[in-house]
Design a protein around this motif. Structure first.
Motif, PDB file in Angstrom:
ATOM      1  N   ARG A 134       0.811  -1.215   0.000  1.00 33.88           N
ATOM      2  CA  ARG A 134       0.000   0.000   0.000  1.00 33.88           C
ATOM      3  C   ARG A 134       0.849   1.271   0.000  1.00 33.88           C
ATOM      4  NH1 ARG A 134      -3.218  -3.044  -1.003  1.00 33.88           N
ATOM      5  NH2 ARG A 134      -3.114  -1.704  -2.821  1.00 33.88           N
ATOM      6  N   LEU A 135       2.118   1.172   0.401  1.00 34.60           N
ATOM      7  CA  LEU A 135       2.952   2.366   0.512  1.00 34.60           C
ATOM      8  C   LEU A 135       4.404   2.032   0.188  1.00 34.60           C
ATOM      9  CD1 LEU A 135       3.377   5.356   1.421  1.00 34.60           C
ATOM     10  CD2 LEU A 135       3.735   4.458   3.741  1.00 34.60           C
ATOM     11  N   VAL A 136       5.013   2.836  -0.684  1.00 32.27           N
ATOM     12  CA  VAL A 136       6.440   2.726  -0.986  1.00 32.27           C
ATOM     13  C   VAL A 136       7.078   4.069  -0.639  1.00 32.27           C
ATOM     14  CG1 VAL A 136       8.178   2.487  -2.793  1.00 32.27           C
ATOM     15  CG2 VAL A 136       6.163   1.014  -2.813  1.00 32.27           C
ATOM     16  N   VAL A 137       8.086   4.046   0.226  1.00 30.63           N
ATOM     17  CA  VAL A 137       8.775   5.272   0.639  1.00 30.63           C
ATOM     18  C   VAL A 137      10.241   5.183   0.244  1.00 30.63           C
ATOM     19  CG1 VAL A 137       9.426   6.755   2.565  1.00 30.63           C
ATOM     20  CG2 VAL A 137       7.210   5.605   2.585  1.00 30.63           C
ATOM     21  N   HIS A 138      10.716   6.191  -0.476  1.00 29.64           N
ATOM     22  CA  HIS A 138      12.140   6.300  -0.792  1.00 29.64           C
ATOM     23  C   HIS A 138      12.759   7.281   0.195  1.00 29.64           C
ATOM     24  CE1 HIS A 138      11.139   4.450  -4.715  1.00 29.64           C
ATOM     25  NE2 HIS A 138      12.417   4.109  -4.719  1.00 29.64           N
ATOM     26  N   PHE A 139      13.603   6.768   1.072  1.00 26.65           N
ATOM     27  CA  PHE A 139      14.270   7.621   2.054  1.00 26.65           C
ATOM     28  C   PHE A 139      15.446   8.346   1.411  1.00 26.65           C
ATOM     29  CE2 PHE A 139      17.100   8.448   5.691  1.00 26.65           C
ATOM     30  CZ  PHE A 139      16.212   9.114   6.521  1.00 26.65           C
ATOM     31  N   ASP A 140      16.039   7.744   0.372  1.00 31.59           N
ATOM     32  CA  ASP A 140      17.123   8.351  -0.403  1.00 31.59           C
ATOM     33  C   ASP A 140      16.730   8.356  -1.874  1.00 31.59           C
ATOM     34  OD1 ASP A 140      19.187   8.868   1.600  1.00 31.59           O
ATOM     35  OD2 ASP A 140      19.270   6.688   1.808  1.00 31.59           O
ATOM     36  N   ILE A 141      17.302   9.265  -2.624  1.00 29.92           N
ATOM     37  CA  ILE A 141      16.988   9.360  -4.041  1.00 29.92           C
ATOM     38  C   ILE A 141      17.582   8.167  -4.793  1.00 29.92           C
ATOM     39  CG2 ILE A 141      19.039  10.783  -4.528  1.00 29.92           C
ATOM     40  CD1 ILE A 141      17.378  12.219  -6.668  1.00 29.92           C
ATOM     41  N   PRO A 142      16.803   7.497  -5.654  1.00 28.87           N
ATOM     42  CA  PRO A 142      17.342   6.394  -6.459  1.00 28.87           C
ATOM     43  C   PRO A 142      18.361   6.925  -7.471  1.00 28.87           C
ATOM     44  CG  PRO A 142      14.935   6.333  -6.374  1.00 28.87           C
ATOM     45  CD  PRO A 142      15.360   7.668  -5.850  1.00 28.87           C
TER      46      PRO A 142
ATOM     47  N   TYR B   4      13.718   4.040 -10.032  1.00 24.86           N
ATOM     48  CA  TYR B   4      12.586   4.591  -9.285  1.00 24.86           C
ATOM     49  C   TYR B   4      11.268   4.012  -9.797  1.00 24.86           C
ATOM     50  CZ  TYR B   4       9.144   7.995  -7.667  1.00 24.86           C
ATOM     51  OH  TYR B   4       8.034   8.582  -7.106  1.00 24.86           O
ATOM     52  N   TYR B   5      11.115   3.974 -11.113  1.00 23.28           N
ATOM     53  CA  TYR B   5       9.877   3.487 -11.720  1.00 23.28           C
ATOM     54  C   TYR B   5       9.632   2.021 -11.370  1.00 23.28           C
ATOM     55  CZ  TYR B   5       6.453   2.483 -15.390  1.00 23.28           C
ATOM     56  OH  TYR B   5       5.329   2.103 -16.072  1.00 23.28           O
ATOM     57  N   GLN B   6      10.688   1.237 -11.414  1.00 19.54           N
ATOM     58  CA  GLN B   6      10.548  -0.187 -11.102  1.00 19.54           C
ATOM     59  C   GLN B   6      10.179  -0.388  -9.633  1.00 19.54           C
ATOM     60  OE1 GLN B   6      14.103  -2.569 -11.713  1.00 19.54           O
ATOM     61  NE2 GLN B   6      12.861  -4.290 -12.390  1.00 19.54           N
ATOM     62  N   GLU B   7      10.763   0.417  -8.757  1.00 15.99           N
ATOM     63  CA  GLU B   7      10.526   0.259  -7.318  1.00 15.99           C
ATOM     64  C   GLU B   7       9.128   0.726  -6.909  1.00 15.99           C
ATOM     65  OE1 GLU B   7      13.914   2.412  -6.005  1.00 15.99           O
ATOM     66  OE2 GLU B   7      15.300   0.844  -6.683  1.00 15.99           O
TER      67      GLU B   7
ATOM     68  N   GLY C 229       0.426  -1.246  -5.140  1.00 18.25           N
ATOM     69  CA  GLY C 229      -0.877  -1.328  -5.781  1.00 18.25           C
ATOM     70  C   GLY C 229      -0.994  -2.310  -6.920  1.00 18.25           C
ATOM     71  N   ARG C 230      -0.179  -3.343  -6.922  1.00 18.49           N
ATOM     72  CA  ARG C 230      -0.270  -4.312  -8.015  1.00 18.49           C
ATOM     73  C   ARG C 230      -1.566  -5.119  -7.981  1.00 18.49           C
ATOM     74  NH1 ARG C 230       5.844  -6.866  -8.845  1.00 18.49           N
ATOM     75  NH2 ARG C 230       6.813  -4.919  -9.540  1.00 18.49           N
ATOM     76  N   ASP C 231      -2.259  -5.065  -6.840  1.00 18.98           N
ATOM     77  CA  ASP C 231      -3.537  -5.773  -6.744  1.00 18.98           C
ATOM     78  C   ASP C 231      -4.694  -4.915  -7.246  1.00 18.98           C
ATOM     79  OD1 ASP C 231      -3.533  -3.883  -4.773  1.00 18.98           O
ATOM     80  OD2 ASP C 231      -3.944  -5.259  -3.111  1.00 18.98           O
ATOM     81  N   GLY C 232      -4.369  -3.725  -7.776  1.00 13.32           N
ATOM     82  CA  GLY C 232      -5.402  -2.860  -8.331  1.00 13.32           C
ATOM     83  C   GLY C 232      -6.046  -1.919  -7.337  1.00 13.32           C
ATOM     84  N   ARG C 233      -5.677  -2.018  -6.063  1.00  9.19           N
ATOM     85  CA  ARG C 233      -6.240  -1.134  -5.047  1.00  9.19           C
ATOM     86  C   ARG C 233      -5.369   0.113  -4.892  1.00  9.19           C
ATOM     87  NH1 ARG C 233      -6.775  -4.302   0.291  1.00  9.19           N
ATOM     88  NH2 ARG C 233      -7.746  -2.327   0.901  1.00  9.19           N
ATOM     89  N   PRO C 234      -5.926   1.208  -4.338  1.00 11.09           N
ATOM     90  CA  PRO C 234      -5.154   2.452  -4.184  1.00 11.09           C
ATOM     91  C   PRO C 234      -3.890   2.242  -3.352  1.00 11.09           C
ATOM     92  CG  PRO C 234      -7.486   2.866  -3.835  1.00 11.09           C
ATOM     93  CD  PRO C 234      -7.326   1.372  -3.904  1.00 11.09           C
ATOM     94  N   ALA C 235      -2.829   2.933  -3.741  1.00 13.22           N
ATOM     95  CA  ALA C 235      -1.562   2.870  -3.024  1.00 13.22           C
ATOM     96  C   ALA C 235      -0.875   4.222  -3.154  1.00 13.22           C
ATOM     97  CB  ALA C 235      -0.679   1.758  -3.582  1.00 13.22           C
ATOM     98  N   ALA C 236       0.138   4.456  -2.336  1.00 14.72           N
ATOM     99  CA  ALA C 236       0.833   5.744  -2.351  1.00 14.72           C
ATOM    100  C   ALA C 236       2.336   5.534  -2.420  1.00 14.72           C
ATOM    101  CB  ALA C 236       0.474   6.553  -1.102  1.00 14.72           C
ATOM    102  N   CYS C 237       3.025   6.503  -3.031  1.00 15.10           N
ATOM    103  CA  CYS C 237       4.484   6.482  -3.120  1.00 15.10           C
ATOM    104  C   CYS C 237       5.013   7.832  -2.644  1.00 15.10           C
ATOM    105  CB  CYS C 237       4.938   6.228  -4.552  1.00 15.10           C
ATOM    106  SG  CYS C 237       4.326   4.686  -5.247  1.00 15.10           S
TER     107      CYS C 237
END
Length: 324
Positions: free
Chosen positions: A4-12, A18-21, A26-34
């Motif tokens: 449901r949430l992906v957080v980057h603590f450092d810049i990729p 970044y795009y891959q990570e 949300g791969r299950d189709g439900r809302p998620a945040a980055c």
């Protein structure tokens, strides 16, 4: 699949990474945040990796490439407009881009006020170089090709076009792709350039842009897009973006989808890139649903632009026709 949430603590180190990570959310189709947290001090980690890569002669070229990728990522961090459009611009996904801004990222939800501003000397020189490049190209190319010329691309296509003969070739090579692309689009939004055509859009210098080239006027750019989020039930949209009607597809043929995934793997191995840079899963599913049998029909599938159709179209159609 339920992240449901992906957080980057450092810049990729790159937009690709970044795009891959963030794609894990949300791969299950439900809302998620980055969330991407960034401070200039964070660059020290990536610069350390670059320094380590350049310790020997063989790693010098790799370090140079890593530095370029990091600059592209920095361009994404500072992009003033829709972040999804910035990603699509980076991967040259014009079909998806035609759908307009996402309406969900921080830039869409709370865009900066759209005000005219005088540009810096560096930006003014770069902006003038953009106008001169479009003039030299005689309205033959769109945004992507203009950016390639300005950044000094040595691709086969650019060599065939004789791009090195352009007086402004490579004048923006120190700027990231996203930065130069953003500048070109600011010039479009501000009326110095216009987009002609819909199927194969090209750029042309407007009368306003000609006045800049003649030294009659200076450049004033609009800083950001106007928000339309205050209109109930309406997403923000970017001026000049054409809405497209996507034909309704049948459910994806699972066997054809697997064959297309195998083809994607083969193409990725041949080109030495990640599979998602060839086609997204949703593009393969769309192909497996539409089952196009001609190049023209393939071009109607979301995610298939002229470049991908030219590069991979024949082999995709061979798989589709062989599956019938």
């Amino acid at each position: 699949s339920d992240v449901r949430l992906v957080v980057h603590f450092d810049i990729p180190g790159s937009v690709e990474a970044y795009y891959q990570e963030v794609g894990r959310a949300g791969r299950d189709g439900r809302p998620a945040a980055c969330v991407l947290l960034f401070h200039e001090r964070d660059l020290a980690t990536q610069e350390y990796f670059i320094q380590q890569a350049s310790n020997d002669a063989e790693g010098a070229e790799r370090a140079k490439r890593m530095k370029t990728l990091l600059q592209e990522m920095l361009g994404y961090v500072s992009v003033p407009t829709c972040r999804q459009l910035a990603i699509l611009d980076y991967f040259s996904d014009q079909a998806e881009r035609a759908l307009g801004p996402c309406g969900l990222c921080d830039r869409c939800v709370a865009p900066a006020p759209r005000l005219s501003r005088e540009v810096s000397c560096e930006d003014a020189d770069s902006a003038k170089a953009v106008l001169e490049t479009v003039t030299w190209c005689r309205s033959r190319f769109g945004v992507s090709r203009i950016v390639e010329i300005l950044r000094g691309s040595r691709s086969k296509a650019m060599q065939e076009y004789g791009a090195e003969g352009c007086p402004t070739y490579g004048t923006c090579r120190t700027r990231s792709k996203l930065s130069v692309t953003g500048l070109v689009k600011d010039l479009i939004d501000s009326g110095y350039l216009q987009v002609d055509g819909t199927e194969y859009p090209t750029l042309d210098v407007t009368h306003k842009g000609q006045e800049v080239l003649q030294g009659i006027s200076t450049i004033l750019l609009k800083q950001a897009e106007t928000s339309q989020s205050d209109v109930p039930g309406k997403k923000p949209f970017r001026e000049g973006v054409m809405a497209v009607v996507i034909p309704k597809a049948s459910p994806a043929d699972p066997q054809l989808f697997e064959r297309l995934k195998q083809l994607r793997t083969e193409l990725a191995e041949e080109e030495g890139v990640a599979a998602f840079l060839i086609f997204h899963d949703k593009t393969l599913k769309a192909i497996a649903g539409h089952k196009p049998v001609t190049p023209a029909a393939l071009m109607e599938v979301p995610g298939i632009g002229a470049l991908k159709a030219e590069r991979y179209g024949r082999r995709v159609l061979e798989v589709v026709n062989g599956a019938e």
